[in-house]
Design a protein around this motif. Structure first.
Motif, PDB file in Angstrom:
ATOM      1  N   VAL A 162       0.846  -1.193   0.000  1.00 29.77           N
ATOM      2  CA  VAL A 162       0.000   0.000   0.000  1.00 29.77           C
ATOM      3  C   VAL A 162       0.880   1.243   0.000  1.00 29.77           C
ATOM      4  O   VAL A 162       1.901   1.287   0.690  1.00 29.77           O
ATOM      5  N   THR A 164       1.689   4.133   1.535  1.00 34.26           N
ATOM      6  CA  THR A 164       1.368   4.639   2.867  1.00 34.26           C
ATOM      7  C   THR A 164       1.108   6.134   2.871  1.00 34.26           C
ATOM      8  O   THR A 164       0.184   6.624   3.543  1.00 34.26           O
ATOM      9  N   HIS A 167      -2.443   6.704   1.785  1.00 30.76           N
ATOM     10  CA  HIS A 167      -3.548   6.116   2.544  1.00 30.76           C
ATOM     11  C   HIS A 167      -3.295   6.126   4.049  1.00 30.76           C
ATOM     12  O   HIS A 167      -3.758   5.239   4.764  1.00 30.76           O
ATOM     13  N   ASP A 169      -4.589   7.954   6.268  1.00 34.62           N
ATOM     14  CA  ASP A 169      -5.835   8.083   7.015  1.00 34.62           C
ATOM     15  C   ASP A 169      -6.492   6.731   7.253  1.00 34.62           C
ATOM     16  O   ASP A 169      -7.123   6.506   8.297  1.00 34.62           O
ATOM     17  N   LYS A 170      -6.340   5.821   6.336  1.00 30.78           N
ATOM     18  CA  LYS A 170      -6.925   4.482   6.492  1.00 30.78           C
ATOM     19  C   LYS A 170      -6.241   3.721   7.627  1.00 30.78           C
ATOM     20  O   LYS A 170      -6.886   2.960   8.362  1.00 30.78           O
ATOM     21  N   TYR A 171      -4.946   3.900   7.764  1.00 33.76           N
ATOM     22  CA  TYR A 171      -4.247   3.236   8.867  1.00 33.76           C
ATOM     23  C   TYR A 171      -4.744   3.757  10.212  1.00 33.76           C
ATOM     24  O   TYR A 171      -4.810   3.012  11.187  1.00 33.76           O
ATOM     25  N   VAL A 187      -6.105  -2.448   5.267  1.00 38.94           N
ATOM     26  CA  VAL A 187      -6.044  -1.247   4.442  1.00 38.94           C
ATOM     27  C   VAL A 187      -5.959  -1.623   2.970  1.00 38.94           C
ATOM     28  O   VAL A 187      -6.615  -1.003   2.112  1.00 38.94           O
ATOM     29  N   LYS A 190      -9.299  -2.505   1.666  1.00 43.84           N
ATOM     30  CA  LYS A 190     -10.119  -1.303   1.502  1.00 43.84           C
ATOM     31  C   LYS A 190      -9.744  -0.568   0.221  1.00 43.84           C
ATOM     32  O   LYS A 190     -10.626  -0.120  -0.541  1.00 43.84           O
ATOM     33  N   VAL A 191      -8.446  -0.460  -0.034  1.00 35.58           N
ATOM     34  CA  VAL A 191      -7.991   0.195  -1.266  1.00 35.58           C
ATOM     35  C   VAL A 191      -8.456  -0.601  -2.480  1.00 35.58           C
ATOM     36  O   VAL A 191      -8.906  -0.029  -3.488  1.00 35.58           O
ATOM     37  N   GLU A 194     -12.061   0.101  -3.270  1.00 36.54           N
ATOM     38  CA  GLU A 194     -12.217   1.397  -3.917  1.00 36.54           C
ATOM     39  C   GLU A 194     -11.779   1.340  -5.380  1.00 36.54           C
ATOM     40  O   GLU A 194     -12.417   1.951  -6.252  1.00 36.54           O
TER      41      GLU A 194
END
Length: 258
Positions: A162, A164, A167, A169-171, A187, A190-191, A194
């Motif tokens: 990922v 980082t 993303h 905010d996802k962590y 995460v 989730k990515v 999307e």
């Protein structure tokens, strides 16, 4: 002899006399103390009852003057461990998950216990996200070969590679960091969700995930799909009726999870 000399001489004699008297008193005092101690020892030896009474009196005296011990505060509690386990024997997993864990462990030379946890977590996340866990595991295999500390030159990190910085905010939502295996997995999924929603198809979503939505993906989709189909077979699950097809392309590395 002058008056001053007489005075000094008199003071010296006075000091010598005082010193002698003090020494005599000290010697006499020590002698008396020694005699008193000897007398007490003789009496205590001759009278065991007095010795026992003295011991009891001494104990009472000590107890009366005993200082309450200082209460030492308990050490601070250790931080709570992560809610997820870090190792699980694949034999304890359901048969399908155990088969997948053993196969991946052998192919990618990863210890079976931590991989067992990863497989179990992937199946749980797959059920909640409605993404086939075999597909998620296939992405991890191609992205990092199950190395939780993998990092690309572009900054993609962890099992799912990922990005980082994109993303972060996802962590925060998942309470972890890029190199925590389970957090990275959550995460990454989730990515992936999307990306699939943005592209409107699984193949397009994988291209977005690899950061190659509008460019050649270097065979990324083909490799992921091939591993995905192998994992379905290992799990003993039927193959998709119409799996997405991707053209073969030269095998090159990619920086992913846009």
């Amino acid at each position: 002899m002058t008056a001053s000399e007489k005075t000094v001489s008199g003071l010296r004699r006075l000091a010598v006399r005082a010193t002698g008297e003090a020494l005599a008193i000290t010697r006499n005092g020590l002698t008396l103390v020694g005699l008193a101690v000897a007398f007490v020892l003789i009496v205590l030896t001759a009278r065991p009852d007095l010795r026992q009474a003295g011991k009891e009196q001494l104990q009472h005296w000590l107890q009366a003057r005993q200082v309450d011990p200082v209460e030492i505060p308990a050490p601070l509690a250790e931080p709570k461990a992560s809610e997820h386990a870090t190792a699980e024997t694949p034999k304890e997993l359901p048969r399908e998950q155990a088969a997948v864990a053993f196969w991946l462990s052998k192919k990618y030379r990863v210890a079976t216990e931590p991989l067992g946890v990863l497989v179990a977590e992937t199946y749980g996340i797959g059920a909640r996200s409605r993404i086939d866990p075999a597909l998620i595991l296939a992405i991890m295999a191609i992205e990092s070969k199950f190395n939780p500390f993998a990092q690309s030159a572009m900054g993609a990190q962890g099992l799912m590679q990922v990005m980082t910085r994109v993303h972060a905010d996802k962590y925060q939502n998942f309470g972890g960091h890029a190199f925590d295996p389970v957090s990275n997995l959550r995460v990454g999924v989730k990515v992936l969700q999307e990306c699939i929603a943005r592209a409107g198809s699984l193949e397009g979503g994988l291209r977005h995930y690899a950061g190659a939505a509008n460019t050649d993906d270097g065979g990324y989709v083909a490799k992921v799909m091939a591993e995905y189909l192998r994992l379905r077979q290992v799990a003993g699950r039927p193959l998709p009726i119409d799996p997405p097809q991707a053209p073969a392309a030269p095998s090159i590395s990619s920086d992913s999870a846009a």
